[in-house]
Enzyme design. Sequence first.
Site, short mmCIF file in Angstrom:
data_model
loop_
_atom_site.label_atom_id
_atom_site.label_comp_id
_atom_site.label_asym_id
_atom_site.label_seq_id
_atom_site.Cartn_x
_atom_site.Cartn_y
_atom_site.Cartn_z
N ASP A 179 75.61 49.49 4.26
CA ASP A 179 76.33 49.58 5.55
C ASP A 179 76.14 48.31 6.17
O ASP A 179 75.51 47.60 6.67
CB ASP A 179 75.39 50.48 6.56
CG ASP A 179 75.82 50.88 7.65
OD1 ASP A 179 76.84 50.16 8.04
OD2 ASP A 179 75.29 51.75 8.25
N TYR A 210 75.16 57.27 25.53
CA TYR A 210 73.73 56.89 25.70
C TYR A 210 73.36 56.68 27.06
O TYR A 210 72.72 55.65 27.44
CB TYR A 210 73.78 55.76 25.08
CG TYR A 210 73.45 55.95 23.54
CD1 TYR A 210 72.21 56.41 22.92
CD2 TYR A 210 74.74 55.59 22.75
CE1 TYR A 210 72.36 56.61 21.62
CE2 TYR A 210 74.70 56.05 21.16
CZ TYR A 210 73.28 56.47 20.94
OH TYR A 210 73.48 56.53 19.18
N TYR A 259 69.78 52.97 11.10
CA TYR A 259 70.70 53.56 11.90
C TYR A 259 72.05 53.56 11.25
O TYR A 259 72.53 52.48 10.96
CB TYR A 259 70.73 52.96 13.61
CG TYR A 259 71.90 53.41 14.24
CD1 TYR A 259 71.65 54.77 14.76
CD2 TYR A 259 73.20 52.82 14.38
CE1 TYR A 259 72.83 55.27 15.47
CE2 TYR A 259 74.13 53.54 14.81
CZ TYR A 259 74.07 54.66 15.58
OH TYR A 259 75.02 55.42 16.28
N LYS A 271 82.97 48.10 13.36
CA LYS A 271 82.88 46.89 14.34
C LYS A 271 83.57 45.82 14.27
O LYS A 271 84.66 45.68 14.96
CB LYS A 271 81.25 46.72 14.57
CG LYS A 271 80.38 48.12 14.52
CD LYS A 271 79.01 47.58 15.17
CE LYS A 271 78.38 48.77 16.08
NZ LYS A 271 77.38 49.54 15.29
C1 LIG Z 1 77.23 51.06 15.04
C2 LIG Z 1 76.87 51.31 13.60
C3 LIG Z 1 77.18 52.51 13.11
C4 LIG Z 1 77.94 53.19 13.67
O1 LIG Z 1 79.21 53.24 13.94
P1 LIG Z 1 80.09 53.54 15.11
O2 LIG Z 1 81.51 52.84 15.12
O3 LIG Z 1 79.31 53.43 16.36
O4 LIG Z 1 80.11 55.17 14.64
C5 LIG Z 1 76.73 52.44 11.52
N1 LIG Z 1 76.00 51.61 10.94
C6 LIG Z 1 75.56 50.60 11.46
C7 LIG Z 1 74.88 49.62 10.84
C8 LIG Z 1 75.99 50.17 13.08
O5 LIG Z 1 75.51 49.45 13.34
#
Ligand SMILES: *Cc1c(COP(=O)(O)O)cnc(C)c1O
Length: 425
Positions: free
Chosen positions: A238, A18, A145, A267
């Site tokens: 997610d 990025y 996202y 994360k």
């Molecule tokens: C960061 C993120 C992802 C992607 O995760 P990466 O480990 O960066 O591939 C997917 N969904 C959400 C809600 C995110 O914040």
Amino acid sequence: MQTSSLSARDLDVIWHPYTQMQTAPAPIGIVRGQGALLFDEQNNAYLDATSSWWVNIHGHAHPHIAQQLAAQALQLEHCIFAGYTHPPAVNLAERLLKILPDNQRRVFYSDNGSTAIEVALKMAIQYWDNKGIRKQKILAFKNAYHGDTFGAMSVSGRSVFTRVFDDLLFDVHFIDVPTADNISQIINTIATLQPEDIAAFVFEPLLQGSGGMIMYEALAFEQLLQYCAGQQILLIADEVMTGFGRTGKNFAMEYVHTQPDMICLSKGLTGGSMALGVTTSTAAVYEAFLSNDKLKTLFHGHSFTANPLACTAALASLDLFTDPACAANRERIHEKHAAFLQELQQVTVIKNPRLLGTILAFEIVTDNADGYTNALADHLHRFFREKRIMLRPLGNTLYILPPYCITNEQLDQVYNSIRELIPTL
Ligand SMILES: *Cc1c(COP(=O)(O)O)cnc(C)c1O
């Protein structure tokens, strides 16, 4: 012996994520971390107010995670995960299923948030195929996202990030995030999309992170989930960023009664120390893949699936996360944020200040609101960089998303930097 600085050497060999490499300032070399602080080569401290891209929850170089990792590295660093298993993977699956919504029964490991989403999408589409039902459409939110790989990009909102690839992404039905006012209209829209063709609905529960820390209401969200569940649309939560306490509860799905069919985690899963992704599923999803017919297998895996070191880091992080001291810290941050929120509500250049759990966000009112690439973003980046406060605005949206170990004094430092920013806007 290398004498030139880390950032100078970096500029010769590294391509950063990025980052427009031609115009970006040289990166700051970080050599050490402790708590909410990161230190550069000159031992300057930087306050990590956004948890290193939202991953860190207990602070940097946490001794408990480090010690568990070191011990595991001497025991078993990695092993193939088809046909073989190991204690960290099994222990972690058992412990995760205990704290996740109680309909979740199976844990599938992968490498990061994007892969956790890819796995969930493949599970959803193949779930229907294994049942002899052709359903391949996906429902998602505008501004969503879900990651940067192609499947994850496809279910994410179209934006400057996806522009070049838009023609290559698969078709997705995008809907607005629900409010009390628009929920019946959203449901009517889905009804016209032939819901019987929709395999799954993938969503960031209650908080769209990268989309601009957009927060939406649990009540309307619940109605949407119930409608989708009634239409036999699989629900994929997610929780890659909302998981592990960010929104106030352990998982954002605890704000609603409807339970999802699948949950994606990454994360904060390892406390932000190692890359690891998880996709969990219900027994019903899992059982749709059980067959004497090999074609019904989930043909997905990564070289480092269930890496024992990453699973160990996640177990160590869970030790800290389930300690009542962690919840107390989250509550403390929430209360501090709430007081600062009241102050922000009085500021005219600040729009829509909002708070969910440990996340405080607001927009800066600007005439030049062309999103991520605008000059305001550059000003904000520079301003906080000079103050050694790590805040990375999303366009004109500024947010604080700290590790839970951040002290009250450190929080005040972040608030003060924002107080000083306001007259410069
Ligand atoms: C960061 C993120 C992802 C992607 O995760 P990466 O480990 O960066 O591939 C997917 N969904 C959400 C809600 C995110 O914040």
